[in-house]
Every structure is written in C-alpha cells, then in structure tokens.
Scaffold this active site. Structure first.
Site, mmCIF file in Angstrom:
data_model
loop_
_atom_site.group_PDB
_atom_site.id
_atom_site.type_symbol
_atom_site.label_atom_id
_atom_site.label_comp_id
_atom_site.label_asym_id
_atom_site.label_seq_id
_atom_site.Cartn_x
_atom_site.Cartn_y
_atom_site.Cartn_z
ATOM 1 N N LYS A 15 60.423 60.549 93.416
ATOM 2 C CA LYS A 15 59.389 60.024 92.467
ATOM 3 C C LYS A 15 58.262 60.659 92.314
ATOM 4 O O LYS A 15 57.721 60.968 90.993
ATOM 5 C CB LYS A 15 59.185 58.596 93.081
ATOM 6 N N THR B 133 55.839 54.675 92.469
ATOM 7 C CA THR B 133 55.719 54.025 93.948
ATOM 8 C C THR B 133 54.487 54.470 94.738
ATOM 9 O O THR B 133 53.957 55.568 94.450
ATOM 10 C CB THR B 133 56.882 54.185 94.492
ATOM 11 N N ASP B 134 53.945 53.672 95.584
ATOM 12 C CA ASP B 134 53.077 54.147 96.163
ATOM 13 C C ASP B 134 53.248 55.351 97.268
ATOM 14 O O ASP B 134 52.512 56.004 97.949
ATOM 15 C CB ASP B 134 52.219 52.917 96.738
ATOM 16 N N GLU B 135 54.628 55.153 97.432
ATOM 17 C CA GLU B 135 55.323 56.209 98.761
ATOM 18 C C GLU B 135 54.822 57.545 98.332
ATOM 19 O O GLU B 135 55.055 58.525 99.225
ATOM 20 C CB GLU B 135 56.676 55.719 98.784
ATOM 21 N N TYR C 68 63.499 60.024 98.579
ATOM 22 C CA TYR C 68 63.208 59.185 97.628
ATOM 23 C C TYR C 68 61.727 59.349 97.141
ATOM 24 O O TYR C 68 61.342 59.490 95.995
ATOM 25 C CB TYR C 68 63.140 57.727 98.074
HETATM 26 P P1 NAD Z 1 66.940 48.996 91.615
HETATM 27 O O1 NAD Z 1 67.612 50.044 92.777
HETATM 28 O O2 NAD Z 1 67.099 47.387 91.989
HETATM 29 O O3 NAD Z 1 67.446 49.365 90.233
HETATM 30 C C1 NAD Z 1 67.474 50.524 89.665
HETATM 31 C C2 NAD Z 1 68.161 50.260 88.247
HETATM 32 O O4 NAD Z 1 68.362 51.629 87.657
HETATM 33 C C3 NAD Z 1 69.645 49.755 88.498
HETATM 34 O O5 NAD Z 1 69.768 48.867 87.501
HETATM 35 C C4 NAD Z 1 70.313 50.889 88.306
HETATM 36 O O6 NAD Z 1 71.778 50.660 87.819
HETATM 37 C C5 NAD Z 1 69.796 51.742 87.243
HETATM 38 N N1 NAD Z 1 69.962 53.106 87.307
HETATM 39 C C6 NAD Z 1 70.080 53.973 88.428
HETATM 40 N N2 NAD Z 1 70.188 55.217 88.045
HETATM 41 C C7 NAD Z 1 70.678 55.180 87.001
HETATM 42 C C8 NAD Z 1 70.930 56.252 85.831
HETATM 43 N N3 NAD Z 1 71.087 57.429 86.182
HETATM 44 N N4 NAD Z 1 70.812 56.016 84.524
HETATM 45 C C9 NAD Z 1 70.491 54.578 84.106
HETATM 46 N N5 NAD Z 1 70.389 53.542 84.970
HETATM 47 C C10 NAD Z 1 70.243 54.054 86.078
HETATM 48 O O7 NAD Z 1 65.113 49.451 91.777
HETATM 49 P P2 NAD Z 1 64.114 48.426 91.633
HETATM 50 O O8 NAD Z 1 63.709 48.099 93.029
HETATM 51 O O9 NAD Z 1 64.149 47.557 90.497
HETATM 52 O O10 NAD Z 1 62.799 49.605 91.193
HETATM 53 C C11 NAD Z 1 62.706 49.721 89.632
HETATM 54 C C12 NAD Z 1 61.651 51.043 89.697
HETATM 55 O O11 NAD Z 1 60.553 50.486 90.261
HETATM 56 C C13 NAD Z 1 62.070 52.484 90.185
HETATM 57 O O12 NAD Z 1 61.647 53.275 89.555
HETATM 58 C C14 NAD Z 1 61.417 52.374 91.705
HETATM 59 O O13 NAD Z 1 61.069 53.819 92.006
HETATM 60 C C15 NAD Z 1 60.001 51.577 91.440
HETATM 61 N N6 NAD Z 1 59.365 50.967 92.472
HETATM 62 C C16 NAD Z 1 60.175 49.929 93.189
HETATM 63 C C17 NAD Z 1 59.681 49.477 94.361
HETATM 64 C C18 NAD Z 1 60.278 48.224 95.094
HETATM 65 O O14 NAD Z 1 59.490 47.627 95.981
HETATM 66 N N7 NAD Z 1 61.357 47.774 94.765
HETATM 67 C C19 NAD Z 1 58.237 49.592 94.850
HETATM 68 C C20 NAD Z 1 57.616 50.561 94.059
HETATM 69 C C21 NAD Z 1 58.388 51.411 92.928
HETATM 70 P P1 TYD Z 2 62.147 48.654 102.668
HETATM 71 O O1 TYD Z 2 62.502 47.328 102.120
HETATM 72 O O2 TYD Z 2 63.639 49.772 102.499
HETATM 73 O O3 TYD Z 2 61.308 49.429 101.523
HETATM 74 P P2 TYD Z 2 60.398 50.941 101.860
HETATM 75 O O4 TYD Z 2 61.065 51.620 102.789
HETATM 76 O O5 TYD Z 2 60.542 51.371 100.456
HETATM 77 O O6 TYD Z 2 59.064 50.565 102.336
HETATM 78 O O7 TYD Z 2 61.785 48.832 103.795
HETATM 79 C C1 TYD Z 2 60.346 48.036 104.194
HETATM 80 C C2 TYD Z 2 59.963 48.265 105.522
HETATM 81 O O8 TYD Z 2 60.921 47.622 106.435
HETATM 82 C C3 TYD Z 2 60.119 49.793 105.995
HETATM 83 O O9 TYD Z 2 58.913 50.133 106.817
HETATM 84 C C4 TYD Z 2 61.181 49.795 106.814
HETATM 85 C C5 TYD Z 2 61.342 48.512 107.305
HETATM 86 N N1 TYD Z 2 62.886 48.112 107.429
HETATM 87 C C6 TYD Z 2 63.289 47.645 108.655
HETATM 88 O O10 TYD Z 2 62.640 47.442 109.730
HETATM 89 N N2 TYD Z 2 64.755 47.211 108.898
HETATM 90 C C7 TYD Z 2 65.487 47.279 107.748
HETATM 91 O O11 TYD Z 2 66.738 46.797 107.882
HETATM 92 C C8 TYD Z 2 65.020 47.667 106.566
HETATM 93 C C9 TYD Z 2 65.953 47.742 105.155
HETATM 94 C C10 TYD Z 2 63.741 48.117 106.436
#
Ligand code: NAD
Ligand code: TYD
Length: 378
Positions: free
Chosen positions: A166, A136-138, A162
C-alpha cells in the site's frame, strides 16, 4: 458518473450502496464498479442496489490497464475511486505476491490508464476529473504507547507486506500528481468495521466464532492497539475528500476510538451476551490467546485533524454504537454469511489458525447444549 474499483468488496460496496441509496448519500450519479471478484469480492454485497439504473458492473482485473482505459473512454467518468486491493495482513504474510501484483502493479496500471484518459480531456471535464486512492494508516508503521498519533507528515515505515504494497501504491499516486499533474487525492484510514466485512478480519471473525462455539483467537497478549472507524463514517469521509479535497493532498481518516484488541473482543462478547445469550455463561469464556502474528504492529493511532479542519468531516459513530449496528447486521445476515464461507474460506481458517481452532471448533449446537466452558480465558 464515477468509477469505483473494488466496489464488490467490504468498503467499496458500502460506498456504492450509500452513494445510490435514497436517504443515505443518494447522489444522483451513476457508478461503474470495476471488480475482479476475488475471494473478498461478492456481488451479494451490492444486493441493496441490484437493479438500480445507476449501477453498472464490469468484472475486470485492475492490472488490465488497456481494458480500464477502454472503459474510461467509453463512460467518461468524472472520478475514479480506487478501493481494489488485497487487504488482509495475515494473507500478505503467507502469500505476498498477490499483494505486490494487485496493490502495486494494479494501482500503476490504473494510474497509467487515468493519465492517458486525462490527457485526452479538455476544459471543464479535465478540471473536474479526480483520482481518489484509498489507503491505510498501516503505511506509517507502528507506534509505542506514548507516541503521538500518525499525521499526514509522519514518515512512512510499513512493516507487513500488505503495508509495504500500500505504501508503494501511495508513492506512485504521489509521483503521478507531482510529475504528470494527475489530479489525485489520497486517504489513509484506520481499521474499518461494519456490515459486509469478510469474516477473516478481527471483528466479524470473532462474532462468527463466538456464535459457533469456536475459540476467539487473540494474537499475542491482546494489547495491540487499533483505531476503529465505522465504515459508513469512512464512506462519508471519502465523499467529502472527493468533493472538496485539495489536489495532490493526503487526508488521514480515523474514528477517534483507540482500543486494545482484547477490549474489542470483550466488547463483542458483552454485546452478544445481551443479544444472543449463551447457555453456560459469557462468550468471553471462548477467548483464547494464540501465537502472535509475525511482525505484529503494536499500535496504530490517527490524527484526523486535517480533514476535520479543512473539510469539516467528523466521525458520527462511537465504537459502542457502530459495534451494535455491526453485530445486529451479522445476526440478521445468515444467508450472506453462508454464501461467503465457501470451501476456500474453510481452507483459510485451517491454514491460519490450524489445529488449535479446529480442535476447539465444536459447533454452536454442541457448545450451547452442553453449556460447557469453550475457551481458555481466565
Ligand atoms: P476487501 O478485501 O474487502 O475488498 C477488496 C475488493 O477488491 C474485492 O471486491 C476484490 O474482489 C477486489 N479486487 C482485489 N484484487 C483485484 C484486482 N486485481 N482487480 C479488481 N478488483 C480486485 O477490502 P476492503 O476492506 O474493502 O478495503 C478496501 C480498500 O480500503 C483497500 O484498498 C484497503 O487497502 C483499504 N483499507 C481498508 C481498511 C480496512 O479496515 N478494511 C483499512 C484501511 C484501508
Ligand atoms: P485485522 O482485522 O486483521 O486488521 P489489521 O491487521 O489490518 O489491523 O486485525 C486487527 C487486529 O486484531 C490486529 O492487531 C490483529 C488482531 N487479530 C487477532 O488478534 N486475532 C485474529 O484472529 C485476527 C484476524 C486479528
């Protein structure tokens, strides 16, 4: 074949469906999904490829390194694409332990398994193997309004549990390449959105709350900025890095769509006003500013010039086009929504948003029927 950890989650499932679906990436190569099916993992996310002869599934915890190693030895994949993680910042604030376990210990267990497996390979099989870590960019921390966007050389400064977990996993991946020559690739992407995103994240949460007449909770002043990347573009970027990325490198992936949260929420309201008009005026009336997230990062922005220059990847969706696709999908997916919102989901909403959302959660029917103002935005 390839292994996909977390392939039943939001991005992992989109990746697997794209990989196996004719007319999309349609790669003629089987996928083994490894997923422990936490609250965020759902086999319904893979329904579009259920029964596909190229899809295999193993319900496993990535922390179980010996089980993963046994699977590697049995199936001999050419790559592991590692999505599995605890992924929600707010949950990490309320309960960081699971983030340390899955994101750090789980990635460590996977790396150890991959290292043992690669040591047993030789020749072309060894040369071809890749471990692609999705991050992630975070990890880069928070920017102020006039800072340049994150590049691959920006110093790590994670601020949430989180992001810290990461960041730790990214460092382990880097170390395994440097020390053991494990053929790794790391991607750091911005906020994803699209179909199958669990409705704890901003965009799906706001869509569903809007339709149900609940408050649309905007943290703080709503001016926190995120870069938004459509999930299909992210999946295409991962395939590109997997095929052509340079070993040991990291690639930033972004959508070139920086927006303050309040603009995102308003854009959702405008689209819903068009697609599912609300009696009594715009859904924007439900916007409610709530207590800020502790340690809330102000701004994320991604410089994705490296992947564009070196590998020729570009995002194809604008925020407008991607958001319309996303909202269309949620409007057409009532069964999926009902399925993922179990009792545990309701517990989460109660814990995170408490009495405020509960007290304004009057239900679509009531709010629409009365045509009353449902929120507190001026
Ligand atoms: P998500 O939470 O929707 O899915 C995570 C998946 O991992 C789920 O299917 C869960 O069952 C599985 N999982 C969790 N713990 C596990 C374990 N111990 N063993 C096996 N499986 C396990 O997440 P996502 O949004 O699809 O994100 C996927 C990846 O991308 C993550 O690594 C996240 O850090 C990264 N990422 C996500 C975002 C975003 O905006 N969603 C942005 C940047 C990076
Ligand atoms: P989120 O979707 O949780 O992603 P991330 O924290 O990984 O960026 O949140 C996106 C942005 O939206 C973040 O700045 C927090 C804000 N946010 C709200 O303002 N209200 C909400 O209920 C949620 C879930 C997020």
């Amino acid at each position: 074949m390839i292994f996909v950890t977390g392939g039943a989650g939001f991005i992992g499932a989109n990746f697997v469906v794209d990989w196996l679906t004719p007319g999309r990436a349609a790669l003629d190569e089987p996928v083994l999904v490894i997923d422990s099916l936490t609250y965020a993992g759902n086999l319904a996310n893979l329904a579009a490829v259920r029964g596909h002869c190229g899809l295999l599934f193993e319900r496993r915890d990535i922390c179980d390194g010996s089980a993963v190693l046994a699977l590697l030895r049995r199936h001999r994949p050419r790559a592991v694409v590692h999505f599995a993680a605890e992924s929600h910042v707010d949950r990490s604030i309320l309960g960081p332990a699971e983030f340390v376990r899955t994101n750090i210990e789980g990635t460590f267990a996977l790396l150890e398994a991959a290292r043992a497996f690669v040591a047993e390979l030789c020749g072309a099989e060894r040369d071809a193997f890749r471990f692609l870590h999705v991050s992630t960019d975070e990890v880069y921390g928070s920017l102020s309004a006039d800072d340049p966007p994150f590049s691959e050389t920006t110093a790590y400064a994670p601020n949430s549990p989180y992001a810290a977990s990461k960041a730790a996993s990214d460092h382990l991946v880097r170390a395994y390449h440097h020390t053991y020559a494990l053929p790794t690739l790391t991607t750091n992407c911005s906020n994803n959105y699209g179909p199958f995103q669990f409705p704890e994240k901003l965009i799906p949460l706001v869509v569903l709350h809007a339709l149900e007449g609940k408050a649309l909770p905007v943290y703080g002043d709503g001016q926190n900025v995120r870069d938004w990347l459509y999930v299909g573009d992210h999946c295409a970027a991962i395939r590109t890095v997997l095929e052509r990325g340079r070993l040991g490198q990291t690639y930033n992936i972004g959508g070139r769509q920086e927006l303050p949260n309040i603009a995102v929420v308003r854009a959702i309201c405008v689209l819903l006003d068009e697609l599912r008009p609300r009696r009594g005026g715009s859904y924007a009336q439900q916007i409610t500013f709530v207590k800020d997230r502790p340690g809330h990062d102000r701004r994320y922005a991604i410089d994705c010039g490296k992947i564009e220059r070196e590998l020729g990847w570009l995002p194809t969706e604008s925020f407008d086009s991607g958001l319309r696709k996303t909202i269309d999908w949620y409007l057409a997916s009532a069964d999926w929504i009902a399925q993922v919102r179990s009792g545990k989901y309701r517990d989460w909403i109660e814990l995170q948003y408490g009495a405020h959302v509960a007290s304004t959660a009057e239900g679509t029917a009531q709010v629409l029927a009365r045509g009353e103002k449902g929120g507190s935005e001026q």
